[in-house]
Structure formats: C-alpha cells, structure tokens
Design an enzyme around this catalytic site. Structure first.
Site, mmCIF file in Angstrom:
data_model
loop_
_atom_site.group_PDB
_atom_site.id
_atom_site.type_symbol
_atom_site.label_atom_id
_atom_site.label_comp_id
_atom_site.label_asym_id
_atom_site.label_seq_id
_atom_site.Cartn_x
_atom_site.Cartn_y
_atom_site.Cartn_z
ATOM 1 N N HIS A 97 -4.517 6.460 -1.964
ATOM 2 C CA HIS A 97 -3.812 7.559 -1.300
ATOM 3 C C HIS A 97 -3.435 8.582 -2.366
ATOM 4 O O HIS A 97 -2.261 8.923 -2.539
ATOM 5 C CB HIS A 97 -2.596 7.042 -0.546
ATOM 6 N N GLU A 122 0.840 -1.200 0.000
ATOM 7 C CA GLU A 122 0.000 0.000 0.000
ATOM 8 C C GLU A 122 0.877 1.253 0.000
ATOM 9 O O GLU A 122 0.467 2.310 -0.459
ATOM 10 C CB GLU A 122 -0.935 0.010 1.205
ATOM 11 N N ASP A 137 -8.688 -3.767 6.126
ATOM 12 C CA ASP A 137 -7.683 -2.729 6.409
ATOM 13 C C ASP A 137 -7.342 -2.733 7.895
ATOM 14 O O ASP A 137 -7.067 -1.687 8.481
ATOM 15 C CB ASP A 137 -8.168 -1.352 5.959
ATOM 16 N N GLY A 154 -7.222 2.409 10.930
ATOM 17 C CA GLY A 154 -7.439 1.145 10.239
ATOM 18 C C GLY A 154 -8.840 0.658 10.494
ATOM 19 O O GLY A 154 -9.554 1.156 11.366
ATOM 20 N N ASP A 163 -16.657 -1.237 8.121
ATOM 21 C CA ASP A 163 -16.868 -1.185 9.569
ATOM 22 C C ASP A 163 -17.943 -0.184 9.959
ATOM 23 O O ASP A 163 -18.213 0.011 11.150
ATOM 24 C CB ASP A 163 -15.553 -0.869 10.291
ATOM 25 N N ALA A 201 -3.383 7.892 7.475
ATOM 26 C CA ALA A 201 -2.675 7.688 8.734
ATOM 27 C C ALA A 201 -1.205 7.349 8.536
ATOM 28 O O ALA A 201 -0.493 7.098 9.513
ATOM 29 C CB ALA A 201 -3.356 6.574 9.528
ATOM 30 N N ASN A 234 -11.769 6.853 1.017
ATOM 31 C CA ASN A 234 -10.817 7.170 2.083
ATOM 32 C C ASN A 234 -9.441 7.471 1.495
ATOM 33 O O ASN A 234 -8.962 6.765 0.611
ATOM 34 C CB ASN A 234 -10.728 6.012 3.085
#
Length: 367
Positions: A189, A124, A268, A303, A242, A135, A213
C-alpha cells in the site's frame, strides 16, 4: 499410517508411486510401493496463506461469523496454516481483533479449536500510504514504534508480519526495529519510488505485499517499488492468483523474474469471499460479490477471489508447472516463518492429498 501417492512432491520434483509413512504426526519414511491406509493421486505439503483476512462472512475485525466454521472451511481447501490479516481500522477495532486471534491461538494450543492452524497476525494496516489505500480506509496511525506499541500492547507475541508504506516518515526506522525483533516486514500500500524501495529492502523489508496491487505502478521512467522488488533476489513477492487482481501475463512476469522460491501465492480473501453473488453490507460498508469476486460499492477490488487451492489450479492454467504452483502456496511461504513444510523424514506430516483435477481430497494436519 501409510499414504500412497501416484505423485509425491519432494523438493521441486514429483516422484511417482511413493508411500509416505507417518507416526505420531511425523513423517518417518518414504519409499516405493507397498500397502497403504490411504491412496491419493498427488500428495503435497499443506498450503500456507500469509495474507488472509477471512471469508464465508468471518473477519477477525468483524467477528460476525464463527471462527471455527471458517477455519474448518480453510482446511477443506488444503490451507493447513494461516496468518490472519488485519487491515486499517480504528485502534479499538484492531485491538479487539488481536484479542480474537490471541484467544483462538490459545484454544488451538490446548487442542480445543480445529481447522487450519493460526500462525499469528499479519498487520496489513494501519501504516499505509493515503495515496494507495486500495479498498482500505486511509491510515489512522503514523508508522512509528510508539504507535505500533500502542496498537499491539499485550498482543506482541502474535504479530508475525507487518506491511508498511516505506516512504512515510518513520516507516524505515519502524521496519528496521520490527525486523530486529524477528517480525517479517514487507512494503505495501505504497507510493514509494524505486530509490525509496531500495532503501527499504536494505533496511530489513523482505517482501512486497500483493505485487502490483495498491502500489506505485511500474513505468519505464519511474520503475517504483515493483521493479525494486523484482530485481532484488532477497525480496519475495506476494501475488493474488485469482486471475482478476493480476493478468496472467503479470503473474508469468513475476514467476519468470522470481521463481517459485521467491514468489508467494496468497488469497487476500476477505469476509465476503465464499459468499453467494449479491450485495452485502459489512461494518457499514457496501460490497458487491459478482462471479465470486468481491468489490467495494465504487468498483474497487476488495479481496482475492480464490483460496490457495484455487491459486494452485489457476497458476497451472496459465502454464506454470504444477510443482512450482504447489511450492509457491506451501513450502515457500512456510519457510519465511521458519516452518518445515517439505515432505521429508523427520518433518511434521502436514499434507494435502489431491484428486487428478487438483481438487483437495484429504488433509492431514495432526501437529
């Protein structure tokens, strides 16, 4: 061995009251009724996580907790196969992590390491946009073939998936070169605009990392990489399920745009996932786990908050049919790496038995 299931997932359909016969780790027959060695409420293919950094205190870049314990816990959650995912860390740290994964895969090949089967590595990082690090620390290497080779030299065979920010100089060329080698490439990202994302998806990029995200937001005059991914039928979209990283409506939007054949549930999960609520220091960084969700000390989400069995339950809780929720966590991601993860004679018996509340009851993973 015979397994009786009140609900058996075959393709995109649940069949009622079926018995699956397994011999030497292979499915040999499917039929109705009859005596069985095991009985479950539902039987589905094993869950496949293409984006998993760790959990229960383990991360291959940290290696602070035993890997066998983590792989066993994953298997208990129905995750039969996993791509261990590395973020953006200094080059020596990432190479040590690659060595950890390579050794573990060699041990599994020799039958010496139980638990979820490691498929390889998802890089990643470190080829990320400094505008969208999430993060992670800012990117430490440029996205060039030379930098990539410096990172993975000696570990080339374990790399199965790479995430790149396609707007960075050299990223499109690197993505095309990796795709030509059979490595799955996805955008992530990234601050890419719509046109840049389209060029990437035409150059060998086939997925979007944790959709919405750590990427350029979708706006009506600046649709960005999200719209490009949703509109391209050849692009798959990772989703952290989640219900924190994505609002239920965002998950429903992706589902209605992509369907279960192109939407992928990922965990993740990170080192702090699965640990009790509290404050933790990992590799010198402070994290807070609250209500099962891990955040950096500054409040940034760190995460995912569920393993894939939790994703299956969460997707159903927002109205997505059970069969599609299961496909997005099993057959669909498996197909991207060429794995036969359907319940069909001649295929490996990599199976999850569920109780009526969609809790994992038993896992079969012999091959």
């Amino acid at each position: 061995m015979k397994i009786f299931a009140q609900k058996l997932l075959v393709g995109r359909t649940f069949l009622a009251n079926q018995t699956v016969t397994v011999e030497d780790g292979q499915i040999t027959a499917i039929g109705g009724g009859g005596p069985a060695d095991f009985s479950v409420w539902a039987l589905t293919p094993g869950l496949v996580d293409l984006h998993c950094h760790g959990g229960q205190g383990f991360d291959p870049e940290l290696n602070e907790r035993p890997l066998p314990e983590f792989l066993t816990i994953l298997l208990c959650h129905g995750v039969t196969d996993v791509l261990l995912t590395l973020g953006a860390e200094p080059l020596p740290t990432m190479r040590r992590a690659l060595a950890v994964v390579q050794t573990a895969m060699q041990q599994q090949a020799a039958g010496k390491l139980p638990g979820a089967h490691i498929l390889g590595v998802h890089l990643e990082g470190p080829f990320l946009s400094p505008e969208r690090p999430g993060a992670m620390p800012p990117a430490l290497l440029p996205p060039t073939l030379a930098a990539y080779q410096t990172l993975v030299q000696g570990y080339e065979s374990v790399i199965r998936q790479v995430t790149l920010a396609p707007e960075l100089p050299g990223a499109l060329e690197l993505g095309a070169a990796l795709a030509a080698r059979g490595i799955r490439v996805q955008a992530g990202h990234t601050d890419a605009d719509y046109e840049t994302a389209q060029r990437a998806f035409s150059a060998g990029f086939t997925g979007l990392c944790h959709t919405f995200n750590a990427c350029r937001p979708l706006r009506h005059r600046d649709p960005g990489v999200v719209a490009a991914a949703l509109l391209d039928p050849n692009v798959t979209t990772e989703c952290i399920c989640d219900l924190v990283h994505l609002h239920p409506a965002a998950l429903q939007l992706v589902y209605h745009m992509k369907g279960p054949e192109a939407m992928i549930a990922v965990s993740d999960s990170v080192a702090t996932h699965g640990l009790p609520d509290g404050r933790y220091t990992v590799a010198g960084q402070d994290y807070i786990v609250q209500n099962g969700v891990s955040r950096c000390a500054n409040g940034t989400l760190d995460g995912g908050g569920v393993y894939l069995d939790g994703a299956v339950r969460n997707l159903q809780s927002i109205g997505i049919p059970a069969q599609d929720a299961c496909l997005m966590a099993s057959t669909t991601p498996a197909a991207l790496l060429g794995l036969p993860r359907t319940i069909h004679p001649g295929h490996p018996a990599v199976l999850v038995g569920w109780s009526e509340g969609w809790q994992v009851e038993r896992v079969w993973r012999d091959s």
